[in-house]
Enzyme design. Structure first.
Site, PDB file in Angstrom:
ATOM      1  CG  ASN A  53      -1.873   1.105   1.281  1.00  0.00           C
ATOM      2  OD1 ASN A  53      -1.836   2.000   0.431  1.00  0.00           O
ATOM      3  ND2 ASN A  53      -2.750   1.081   2.264  1.00  0.00           N
ATOM      4  NE  ARG A  61      -6.306   1.424  -0.092  1.00  0.00           N
ATOM      5  CZ  ARG A  61      -6.439   2.387   0.804  1.00  0.00           C
ATOM      6  NH1 ARG A  61      -5.434   2.741   1.564  1.00  0.00           N
ATOM      7  NH2 ARG A  61      -7.588   2.994   0.935  1.00  0.00           N
ATOM      8  CG  HIS A 121     -12.885   4.135   3.187  1.00  0.00           C
ATOM      9  ND1 HIS A 121     -13.703   5.050   3.803  1.00  0.00           N
ATOM     10  CD2 HIS A 121     -11.640   4.618   3.317  1.00  0.00           C
ATOM     11  CE1 HIS A 121     -12.984   6.042   4.281  1.00  0.00           C
ATOM     12  NE2 HIS A 121     -11.711   5.805   3.983  1.00  0.00           N
TER      13      HIS A 121
END
Ligand code: AMP
Length: 395
Positions: A7, A90, A179
């Site tokens: 990430n 991500r 999210h």
């Protein structure tokens, strides 16, 4: 197989190395303050913890240091880079381009770059992480998991703004949602817990950023964050929903430019703007000690969440469970209690004792008579990415 989840943020790289399908975390950590002289690397395995302070001029240096640690004789868990078969990245914004998780190739990289203007703070560092990882792990399959993908099932009537359609069709201005990796993971866990794939759920993700999703048949059908990261709930430093009239008034009355207003609403508002404090723990303590401003901020925060529960219960035409997750949702007994107060119309009845229990496990905190269950489910975005990589491998 070993899957490395990355990430990559503007000045940090979070990583976790998983053994799949066992879902075992072999190593994890964080590189932070990239670009500064006093950069930091925190690295953990089941047996060792290593903390290093060094200059980390860019993401490539940071990730190479992580690889050195993963392979070192003192703290390593692999003997060469090719042991890592897959890397899951991500990526915050997939626009309307990416409906699902994809394997990365040059075309995917170019399309992620073409979305930079939609997510100027997030997609560029995500892109850097991919390019650096390709260089360091030339033989691993690289997979991109998008925060927006889970929300691609939101119907047109909910994702289109009521402005001339050319802005949606020619300029991609619409609700995307964020999210999504967390909402996907948590809603799947809730469905497993309830043994009901058709459960009508509202997932409430309350962390530094906050958002809610209405989930039906395991799919997102509406979501509180929209085109950018400041819609819906009151967050640590972001206002969430605000009358647009205020924006134009600020610009005219105080001669503020667009960037200034944007900074005001996203960096200096929310709980910080109201109380001077963005961390909820401090605000709760002040409220408990009688601070009226802190009390008002908590009332406003939880009132907004209640309003969205009402909206989403209507959209779902029923409600089986509401689910709290992320830093605040998992830890704040007070916020959960306030959200669930006077909600018997929606069949929500909180059990105060169960709500006070601290745990890292999935738990049900409603009374046995509550028609709508109230669940606390710890989120795990990294594991969700690793699961999606593993599922990809099986294809
Ligand atoms: P996250 O973005 O999910 O890491 O969540 C970070 C937020 O969780 C921080 O802003 C904290 O205010 C909040 N938080 C963490 N622990 C607690 C706690 N015990 N009580 C209240 N809020 C908490």
């Amino acid at each position: 197989m070993k899957v490395l989840v990355i990430n990559s943020g503007s000045s940090s790289i979070k990583f976790q190395l998983f053994k799949m399908p066992e879902q075992e975390v072999i190593a994890s950590g964080l590189v932070e303050k990239i670009g500064l002289k006093n950069g930091e690397i925190h690295y953990n395995t089941q047996k060792k913890s290593v903390n290093i302070e060094m200059e980390i001029p860019d993401h490539a240096v940071g990730l190479r240091e992580v690889v050195n640690l993963l392979m070192s004789s003192a703290s390593g868990v692999i003997s060469n880079v090719d042991e890592i078969e897959m890397i899951g990245h991500r990526v915050v914004h997939g626009g309307k381009e990416f409906l699902n998780t994809v394997e990365i190739n040059q075309d995917v990289i170019d399309r992620i770059k073409s979305l930079f203007n939609l997510a100027p703070l997030h997609n560029p560092p995500n892109h850097v992480g991919i390019v650096v990882a390709q260089d360091i792990f030339p033989n691993a399959r690289q997979i991109a998991v998008f925060d927006t993908s889970f929300h691609q099932t939101i119907p047109e009537k909910a994702h289109t703004f009521a402005i001339p359609l050319k802005f949606r069709d020619e300029h991609d201005i619409r609700l995307y949602g964020f999210h999504g990796i967390s909402h996907h993971y948590v809603s799947q866990k809730a469905i497993e817990y309830l043994h009901n794939p058709k459960a009508k759920l509202i997932v409430i993700h309350l962390g530094n950023g906050c958002s809610m999703t209405a989930v039906k048949d395991g799919k997102s059908i509406d979501h509180s964050l929209g085109f950018g990261p400041n819609q819906g709930l009151i967050m640590g430093t972001r206002s969430g929903d605000i009358d647009q009239g205020v924006i134009f008034y600020l610009m005219e009355k105080f001669n503020m430019g667009a960037q200034e207003v944007s900074d005001l609403l996203t960096k200096k508002s929310g709980m910080l703007g109201l109380t001077g404090d963005s961390d909820l723990r401090g605000i709760e303590e002040r409220a408990n000690n009688g601070d009226e401003i802190a009390q008002l901020a908590l009332e406003m925060n939880t009132y907004r969440i209640k309003k969205y529960i009402g909206t989403y219960a209507a959209v779902l035409n029923g409600l089986d469970a509401i689910v709290f997750t992320a830093g605040i949702g998992e830890n704040s007994e007070l916020i959960r209690a306030k959200v669930c107060e006077d909600m018997n119309y929606f069949g929500i009845e909180l059990d105060a004792n169960k709500n006070s229990i601290r745990s890292k496990e999935i738990r049900e905190i409603s009374t046995e008579y509550s028609r709508t269950k109230v669940l606390v489910i710890p989120t795990n975005e990294e594991l969700q990415i690793a699961k999606e990589c593993f599922a990809f491998q099986q294809k």
